[in-house]
Scaffold this motif. Structure first.
Motif, PDB file in Angstrom:
ATOM      1  N   GLN A  59       0.864  -1.179   0.000  1.00 14.28           N
ATOM      2  CA  GLN A  59       0.000   0.000   0.000  1.00 14.28           C
ATOM      3  C   GLN A  59       0.902   1.230   0.000  1.00 14.28           C
ATOM      4  OE1 GLN A  59      -3.673   0.588   0.053  1.00 14.28           O
ATOM      5  NE2 GLN A  59      -2.597   2.407  -0.655  1.00 14.28           N
ATOM      6  N   ALA A  60       0.827   2.025  -1.058  1.00 16.74           N
ATOM      7  CA  ALA A  60       1.673   3.213  -1.184  1.00 16.74           C
ATOM      8  C   ALA A  60       0.852   4.481  -0.983  1.00 16.74           C
ATOM      9  CB  ALA A  60       2.356   3.247  -2.549  1.00 16.74           C
ATOM     10  N   TYR A  61       1.431   5.451  -0.285  1.00 15.20           N
ATOM     11  CA  TYR A  61       0.862   6.777  -0.112  1.00 15.20           C
ATOM     12  C   TYR A  61       1.898   7.777  -0.627  1.00 15.20           C
ATOM     13  CZ  TYR A  61      -2.323   4.392   3.118  1.00 15.20           C
ATOM     14  OH  TYR A  61      -3.243   3.532   3.681  1.00 15.20           O
ATOM     15  N   VAL A  62       1.458   8.660  -1.531  1.00 13.94           N
ATOM     16  CA  VAL A  62       2.398   9.539  -2.224  1.00 13.94           C
ATOM     17  C   VAL A  62       2.018  10.993  -1.997  1.00 13.94           C
ATOM     18  CG1 VAL A  62       3.499  10.056  -4.443  1.00 13.94           C
ATOM     19  CG2 VAL A  62       2.637   7.736  -3.992  1.00 13.94           C
ATOM     20  N   SER A  63       2.993  11.808  -1.609  1.00 11.58           N
ATOM     21  CA  SER A  63       2.800  13.256  -1.529  1.00 11.58           C
ATOM     22  C   SER A  63       2.303  13.777  -2.876  1.00 11.58           C
ATOM     23  CB  SER A  63       4.131  13.913  -1.165  1.00 11.58           C
ATOM     24  OG  SER A  63       4.157  15.286  -1.517  1.00 11.58           O
ATOM     25  N   PRO A  64       1.449  14.818  -2.889  1.00 12.10           N
ATOM     26  CA  PRO A  64       0.873  15.281  -4.152  1.00 12.10           C
ATOM     27  C   PRO A  64       1.830  16.086  -5.032  1.00 12.10           C
ATOM     28  CG  PRO A  64       0.104  16.667  -2.371  1.00 12.10           C
ATOM     29  CD  PRO A  64       0.874  15.537  -1.733  1.00 12.10           C
ATOM     30  N   TYR A  65       3.058  16.297  -4.590  1.00 12.33           N
ATOM     31  CA  TYR A  65       4.004  17.089  -5.379  1.00 12.33           C
ATOM     32  C   TYR A  65       4.451  16.326  -6.630  1.00 12.33           C
ATOM     33  CZ  TYR A  65       4.538  20.644  -1.740  1.00 12.33           C
ATOM     34  OH  TYR A  65       4.323  21.672  -0.852  1.00 12.33           O
ATOM     35  N   ARG A  66       4.807  17.060  -7.658  1.00 10.68           N
ATOM     36  CA  ARG A  66       5.194  16.427  -8.922  1.00 10.68           C
ATOM     37  C   ARG A  66       6.431  15.556  -8.749  1.00 10.68           C
ATOM     38  NH1 ARG A  66       5.049  20.443 -13.800  1.00 10.68           N
ATOM     39  NH2 ARG A  66       2.856  20.340 -13.128  1.00 10.68           N
ATOM     40  N   ARG A  67       7.407  16.033  -7.975  1.00 14.20           N
ATOM     41  CA  ARG A  67       8.655  15.286  -7.828  1.00 14.20           C
ATOM     42  C   ARG A  67       8.472  13.980  -7.057  1.00 14.20           C
ATOM     43  NH1 ARG A  67       9.075  20.077  -4.893  1.00 14.20           N
ATOM     44  NH2 ARG A  67       9.564  19.993  -2.654  1.00 14.20           N
ATOM     45  N   THR A  68       7.483  13.939  -6.156  1.00 14.72           N
ATOM     46  CA  THR A  68       7.250  12.693  -5.432  1.00 14.72           C
ATOM     47  C   THR A  68       6.541  11.670  -6.316  1.00 14.72           C
ATOM     48  OG1 THR A  68       5.409  13.902  -4.404  1.00 14.72           O
ATOM     49  CG2 THR A  68       7.343  13.485  -3.050  1.00 14.72           C
ATOM     50  N   GLU A  83      -0.961  -0.713  -4.598  1.00 12.58           N
ATOM     51  CA  GLU A  83      -2.035   0.271  -4.713  1.00 12.58           C
ATOM     52  C   GLU A  83      -1.475   1.601  -4.227  1.00 12.58           C
ATOM     53  OE1 GLU A  83      -6.403   1.478  -2.886  1.00 12.58           O
ATOM     54  OE2 GLU A  83      -5.590  -0.519  -2.503  1.00 12.58           O
ATOM     55  N   ALA A  84      -1.485   2.618  -5.084  1.00 15.50           N
ATOM     56  CA  ALA A  84      -0.925   3.926  -4.737  1.00 15.50           C
ATOM     57  C   ALA A  84      -2.029   4.956  -4.609  1.00 15.50           C
ATOM     58  CB  ALA A  84       0.085   4.375  -5.794  1.00 15.50           C
ATOM     59  N   ARG A  85      -1.975   5.736  -3.518  1.00 16.71           N
ATOM     60  CA  ARG A  85      -2.938   6.795  -3.280  1.00 16.71           C
ATOM     61  C   ARG A  85      -2.205   8.112  -3.045  1.00 16.71           C
ATOM     62  NH1 ARG A  85      -6.897   4.020   1.299  1.00 16.71           N
ATOM     63  NH2 ARG A  85      -7.556   2.222   0.051  1.00 16.71           N
ATOM     64  N   GLU A  86      -2.783   9.186  -3.541  1.00 13.77           N
ATOM     65  CA  GLU A  86      -2.250  10.510  -3.226  1.00 13.77           C
ATOM     66  C   GLU A  86      -2.640  10.866  -1.793  1.00 13.77           C
ATOM     67  OE1 GLU A  86      -2.040  13.814  -6.168  1.00 13.77           O
ATOM     68  OE2 GLU A  86      -3.606  14.667  -4.891  1.00 13.77           O
ATOM     69  N   GLU A  87      -1.661  11.382  -1.034  1.00 14.90           N
ATOM     70  CA  GLU A  87      -1.914  11.753   0.355  1.00 14.90           C
ATOM     71  C   GLU A  87      -1.347  13.153   0.615  1.00 14.90           C
ATOM     72  OE1 GLU A  87      -3.057  12.679   3.439  1.00 14.90           O
ATOM     73  OE2 GLU A  87      -3.767  10.616   3.114  1.00 14.90           O
ATOM     74  N   PRO A  88      -2.196  14.198   0.558  1.00 16.52           N
ATOM     75  CA  PRO A  88      -1.722  15.578   0.722  1.00 16.52           C
ATOM     76  C   PRO A  88      -1.049  15.852   2.059  1.00 16.52           C
ATOM     77  CG  PRO A  88      -3.907  15.559  -0.275  1.00 16.52           C
ATOM     78  CD  PRO A  88      -3.620  14.156   0.162  1.00 16.52           C
ATOM     79  N   ARG A  89      -1.369  15.081   3.091  1.00 18.49           N
ATOM     80  CA  ARG A  89      -0.754  15.343   4.398  1.00 18.49           C
ATOM     81  C   ARG A  89       0.715  14.945   4.445  1.00 18.49           C
ATOM     82  NH1 ARG A  89      -5.582  12.476   7.682  1.00 18.49           N
ATOM     83  NH2 ARG A  89      -5.378  11.173   5.822  1.00 18.49           N
TER      84      ARG A  89
END
Length: 220
Positions: A59-68, A83-89
């Protein structure tokens, strides 16, 4: 599955902002891209992570920045069950909007003497603000752990300061302890591994630039 066996944190690869401070005057922080070096760092990290994860789901959580997101894609985990999800926090500490480089450099120097946890950038965040939103994200993560089908691996694609604050929150480090630690290099990882009794430990420590003082030494 319940609580995962490992939680992997990775800092994005080298970005345009790491290479050239003046770009913050022209490009928003969230829109900065990886350099060629950053892409190589991410690909090398991906080769190591594929060995770590093997055939296990992630389970992947990714910062919403382009570089991440570019870092995540360059890891090359497509053949795994991810499974990758965008995580703004999990985003970078906010510095404000368009930035005057000389002003940011002055504020960085002020932060070094004032303290990275408490210093607040003008129109931006303090480290304490990031700590609070990381705490909110952890509550979401703990609820996800309750799912019987939650995978044995968690991957957080994020930023250096955010990595330190995540570990500070998880391991209940003091502010003084946090202040002595350095950010990992671009493309570096730290892993929280489940040990006996379900307690997690860090696979390797963050580098230190100082020795923490004893808590409670203030006069306030």
């Amino acid at each position: 599955m319940g609580r995962p066996r490992r939680i992997v944190l990775i800092r994005h690869g080298e970005s345009q902002g790491n290479e050239d401070d003046t770009i913050y005057e022209r490009v928003p922080d969230h829109a900065l891209e990886l350099t060629d070096t950053g892409l190589r760092q991410a690909r090398a990290a991906g080769a190591r992570l594929r060995e770590v994860f093997g055939e296990e789901p992630v389970q992947a959580y990714v910062s919403p920045y382009r570089r991440t997101w570019q870092t995540y894609r360059a890891l090359g985990l497509d053949q795994l069950r991810v499974e990758a999800r965008e995580e703004p926090r999990l985003r970078e500490q906010d510095w404000g909007n368009w930035q005057d480089v000389e002003d940011i450099q002055r504020q960085r120097k002020a932060r070094d003497s004032y303290g990275h946890f408490f210093y607040r950038f003008a129109m931006g965040e303090s480290g304490a603000d990031v700590y609070d939103r990381i705490g909110s994200f952890m509550e979401t993560l703990y609820r996800a752990f309750e799912r019987p089908d939650f995978p044995p691996n968690v991957l957080l694609v994020t930023h250096g300061l955010t990595m330190r604050l995540f570990c500070m929150r998880w391991f209940h480090w003091t502010v003084e302890e946090f202040e002595t630690l350095s950010n990992p290099s671009n493309g570096e990882t730290r892993m929280l591994l489940a040990g006996s009794g379900g307690r997690y430990f860090l696979d390797r420590p963050f580098e230190r630039w100082g020795t923490p003082c004893q808590p409670g030494g203030g006069t306030g």
